[in-house]
Design a protein around this motif. Structure first.
Motif, short mmCIF file in Angstrom:
data_model
loop_
_atom_site.label_atom_id
_atom_site.label_comp_id
_atom_site.label_asym_id
_atom_site.label_seq_id
_atom_site.Cartn_x
_atom_site.Cartn_y
_atom_site.Cartn_z
N GLU A 53 -3.87 -7.28 -4.98
CA GLU A 53 -4.01 -5.99 -5.66
C GLU A 53 -5.21 -6.01 -6.61
O GLU A 53 -5.93 -5.00 -6.75
N LYS A 54 -5.42 -7.14 -7.27
CA LYS A 54 -6.54 -7.26 -8.21
C LYS A 54 -7.87 -7.41 -7.48
O LYS A 54 -8.88 -6.84 -7.88
N GLU A 55 -7.88 -8.20 -6.40
CA GLU A 55 -9.14 -8.54 -5.74
C GLU A 55 -9.58 -7.51 -4.70
O GLU A 55 -10.77 -7.42 -4.40
N THR A 56 -8.63 -6.75 -4.13
CA THR A 56 -8.96 -5.87 -3.00
C THR A 56 -8.41 -4.47 -3.28
O THR A 56 -7.25 -4.18 -2.97
N PRO A 57 -9.24 -3.60 -3.83
CA PRO A 57 -8.80 -2.21 -4.03
C PRO A 57 -8.44 -1.57 -2.68
O PRO A 57 -9.11 -1.80 -1.68
N GLY A 58 -7.37 -0.79 -2.68
CA GLY A 58 -6.95 -0.13 -1.44
C GLY A 58 -6.03 -0.96 -0.58
O GLY A 58 -5.63 -0.52 0.51
N ALA A 59 -5.71 -2.17 -1.03
CA ALA A 59 -4.79 -3.01 -0.26
C ALA A 59 -3.40 -2.37 -0.22
O ALA A 59 -2.94 -1.78 -1.20
#
Length: 787
Positions: A53-59
């Motif tokens: 959630e922090k590293e990949t927006p839109g996950a």
């Protein structure tokens, strides 16, 4: 797995689809499916979700994936939830997270060989994900990867799916549909099965029973079948079930009994009702230890040569065809012999052959125990909604199910675990958690019920223990079987404390020993019964029926239950029963009545042509009376039942006692009193030493406090009198099993004059004579004048 052979459809989860196999497979990582291992890695999924959630927006997470996929002439309906769907160039990346105990990094080929189901699962997600997502810009096959995570270290390794992995999905479809076609062909063959009647000539009272049971099964999903011991319930139940199987109303029969003697009777009955060329196959499922052919009972691939490379050996052995197609009975001896030849664990062979067997015979645990039920429920093609469940000796079912939820854990157990851990490479957090639980257990003092603070402390310790064991599990294969059982007790304690469906009691019988007792498991019991297409509950002693139904979590106002009751006309007059009111068997009065009881038994031996059978509510009471008898009448030979492990040993004890003893002392409720059917027609005189009420203890006290009836008398009736008198009905029922059998019974205790006890006796066992003086006993013992 939901199968419709009419519609040619099968519905199952993607995880179930990926794991589908009819071959032996003792777990993807070779570990047994214990309570700890079933929960491994939950917290890691949450941790990785937070990271993504922090590293990949839109996950997106836990994304539903479903679809209908045609294969040959079948439609396979699959649904599941992908762990992560991440934005990627030209589409999305599907990611499945799998926690493993294998050290990482590992070669891709090793991971594929060790965890083939994980790759099949991801291949299914990749194939199905584009379905119904026309608005998304997707390539024919989205990108997909497995993220393996080593639980002990948190180390991760990515393995991408390639284009060739589409073949993995197709191959699994072929494997699944091949099994479905095999089952379809087999069920068609069953339509032409010849089912022989259970009895060549019906006894009086048996007339029309087959028709009545069949009508009851069609009328409602749950039937109560109550008939005396020796009536032939097993035969009629099997006839009803086999006819339903042949006619296509069900696709499988599960026949459960609480003791091995009952299971053996089912097998004997099946042999007599099925011709050798009948396509119906049946299998008795015994416990894992009975299957074991290794020198050490320790079920890990690392330690057992019969589990190593089991999948490859199975393919070479040809056992699937031999065991599933060439015989209708799959017995343990044949399975053990096959296992020795192929060097495959017989328990895994049983697991594999169950999918092709039509009748599964086993213990209650395989359906009702949280620790064992997966053995049946995870078999390919097993669907309770298409299964007829038969539960024999069902009066024992509520207490057995409650026992399955109960846990015992002592300070010595936790101390033994810690001692073992000192010789192993175990994470410090795990050791600290077990030490904390051990300290709590060591501090427990005897009490009838733990207070709320103690319960909260135990719950917190159990939860912490679970988290540490999940985060860094020890090397289970390196631990002894005894230590593994203690580890599972720790997991079971956590499950017990968090289960909101059962009525619980935490108490301490002696310092440092915790008893977590399930007082009432009626809710999960009833929920399980309702999952089956049809249920037949059979016993000689349901009375009172309304009480039994409540114990099973059934409500006649909501659940459709049909009762089928039959009596045996040949039992009329077969019991000559007297109540001996001279004796008081209540606990505080027993000692002063010991001489009179011993004298009575000695008097009966002089009258009987064979041994007198005396039934006692406890071993201690029987031992005390035996000592008194031997002291006062040393010339008499009396045999007291002892613990014997095998049925053959128990039967040999009975036969030897019938031949040599003057008196035979048995315990009410034991396998000797309720399972050994060797006494029928061979006992002239029997004595019942009191109403066999359960021992007064904290468990019974708690049941009294929490029982539904309003008055104390009603609660006492439900908690003490019903189960006590039920044991007597069971024991006496085994003395007369066929026309021509006769016996005389002395019910010893003044309480047998109380209507609240008498009304719970089977009508055939109610006394016609009440003895209040020695002269009354002598008068009853005199043979009646011939007509």
């Amino acid at each position: 797995m939901k199968i419709s052979f009419d519609q040619k459809t099968v519905t199952l989860s993607i995880g179930e689809f990926a794991a589908f196999s009819v071959d032996p497979s003792p777990g993807s990582d070779g570990r047994p499916a214990g309570l700890w291992r079933a929960q491994l890695g939950t917290h890691w999924h949450e941790t990785l979700r937070e990271r993504s959630e922090k590293e990949t927006p839109g996950a997106r997470f836990e994304v539903p994936v479903r679809g209908r996929w045609p294969h040959r002439d079948w439609i396979v309906e699959l649904q599941g939830r992908a762990d992560q769907v991440l934005p990627a160039e030209n589409g999305v990346l599907l990611r499945e997270i799998k926690t493993v105990t294998t050290p990482l990094p590992a070669s891709e080929s090793d991971l594929r060989e060790t965890y083939p189901a994980y790759f099949r699962q991801l291949a299914a997600y990749r194939a199905l994900y584009p379905l119904g997502r026309e608005g998304e810009p997707l390539p024919e096959y989205p990108r997909a990867e497995l993220l393996f995570l080593e639980i002990a270290t948190g180390f991760t390794q990515r393995v991408p799916l390639g284009a060739d992995d589409s073949n993995t999905f197709e191959a699994q479809l072929e494997r699944l549909v091949g099994f479905l076609q095999f089952r379809e062909t087999h069920l068609r063959r069953l339509r032409h099965s010849q089912i022989l009647p259970p009895f060549e000539t019906p006894r009086p009272g048996q007339e029309g029973m087959s028709r009545r049971l069949a009508e009851a099964a069609r009328e409602s999903p749950i039937a109560l079948f109550q008939a005396p011991t020796g009536f032939g319930k097993t035969g009629f139940l099997l006839e009803m079930a086999l006819n339903a199987l042949r006619d296509g109303r069900i696709t499988r029969i599960v026949y459960l009994t609480g003791k091995s003697t009952g299971q053996l009777q089912v097998l004997r009955q099946l042999r007599g009702m099925l011709p050798p060329d009948a396509p119906v196959s049946y299998l008795q499922v015994r416990n894992k230890r009975d299957h074991c052919i290794h020198s050490v009972f320790h079920c890990f691939r690392d330690t057992c040569p019969y589990l190593e490379d089991v999948e490859a050996r199975w393919k070479k052995s040809g056992l699937g065809g031999e065991l599933l197609h060439d015989r209708n009975e799959l017995n343990l001896d044949a399975l053990r012999e096959a296992g020795k030849r192929a060097r495959i664990c017989p328990y895994e062979i049983t697991r594999a052959t169950l999918a092709g067997a039509d009748v599964w015979v086993g213990d209650y645990n395989y359906v009702f125990s949280p620790a064992n039920r997966s053995f049946f429920h995870d078999r390919p093609g097993f669907d309770p909604a298409q299964t007829l469940l038969i539960v024999d000796e069902a009066h024992n079912l509520p207490s057995r199910v409650a026992d399955n939820y109960s846990v015992r854990l002592a300070h010595e157990d936790a101390r033994d675990v810690l001692t073992e851990f000192t010789f192993r490479d175990v994470a410090p957090g795990v050791i600290r958690a077990w030490q904390s639980l051990a300290d709590l257990l060591a501090g427990l003092r005897s009490c009838d019920a733990c207070d709320a603070d103690t319960e909260d402390s135990l719950r917190a310790a159990a939860v912490s223990l679970g988290e540490e064991m999940l985060a860094a599990p020890p090397d289970f294969a390196a631990l002894s079987p005894d230590i593994l059982s203690r580890l599972d007790a720790g997991a079971a304690l956590r499950d017990f404390l968090e289960n909101a469906e059962i009525d619980k009691l935490l108490w301490v019988p002696r310092p440092g020993v915790l008893e977590a007792t399930c007082l009432d498991a009626s809710i999960p019991l009833g929920n399980t019964l309702r999952t089956f297409r049809s249920v037949a509950l059979a016993s000689a002693t349901f009375r009172p029926e309304a009480h039994f139904l409540r114990q099973c979590g059934l409500d006649t106002a909501q659940d459709s239950v049909t009762q089928v009751t039959s009596r045996a006309p040949w039992r009329a007059g077969a019991y000559d029963v007297a109540a001996d009111l001279r004796i008081d068997t209540r606990y505080r009065q027993r000692t002063r009545h010991l001489p009179a009881m011993a004298e009575t038994i000695a008097r009966l031996t002089r009258q009987a042509s064979g041994p007198v059978v005396a039934f006692f509510p406890s071993y201690r009471y029987a031992r005390t009376v035996l000592d008194e008898l031997e002291s006062r009448f040393p010339h008499l030979s009396a045999a007291l039942q002892e613990r014997r492990e095998t049925l053959a040993e128990q039967a040999a004890f009975i036969e030897e006692s019938l031949l040599l003893a003057d008196a035979l002392f048995l315990i009410l409720g034991s396998s000797y009193a309720e399972s050994i059917d060797l006494l029928g027609g061979r006992i002239d005189y029997a004595l019942i030493a009191g109403p066999a009420l359960p021992e007064v203890n904290p468990v019974q006290n708690a049941r009294m406090e929490r029982a539904d009836p309003a008055t104390r008398d009603e609660r006492f009736h439900a908690v003490y009198q019903i189960p006590g008198m039920q044991k007597i009905n069971q024991a006496l029922g085994r003395l007369v099993r066929a026309p021509g059998h006769r016996t005389r019974v002395l019910l010893q205790c003044a309480r047998f004059a109380d209507p609240s006890y008498l009304d719970l006796l089977d009508p055939d066992f109610r006394p016609a004579v009440f003895i209040t003086a020695d002269e009354d006993l002598e008068a009853w013992l005199q043979p009646a004048d011939p007509p």
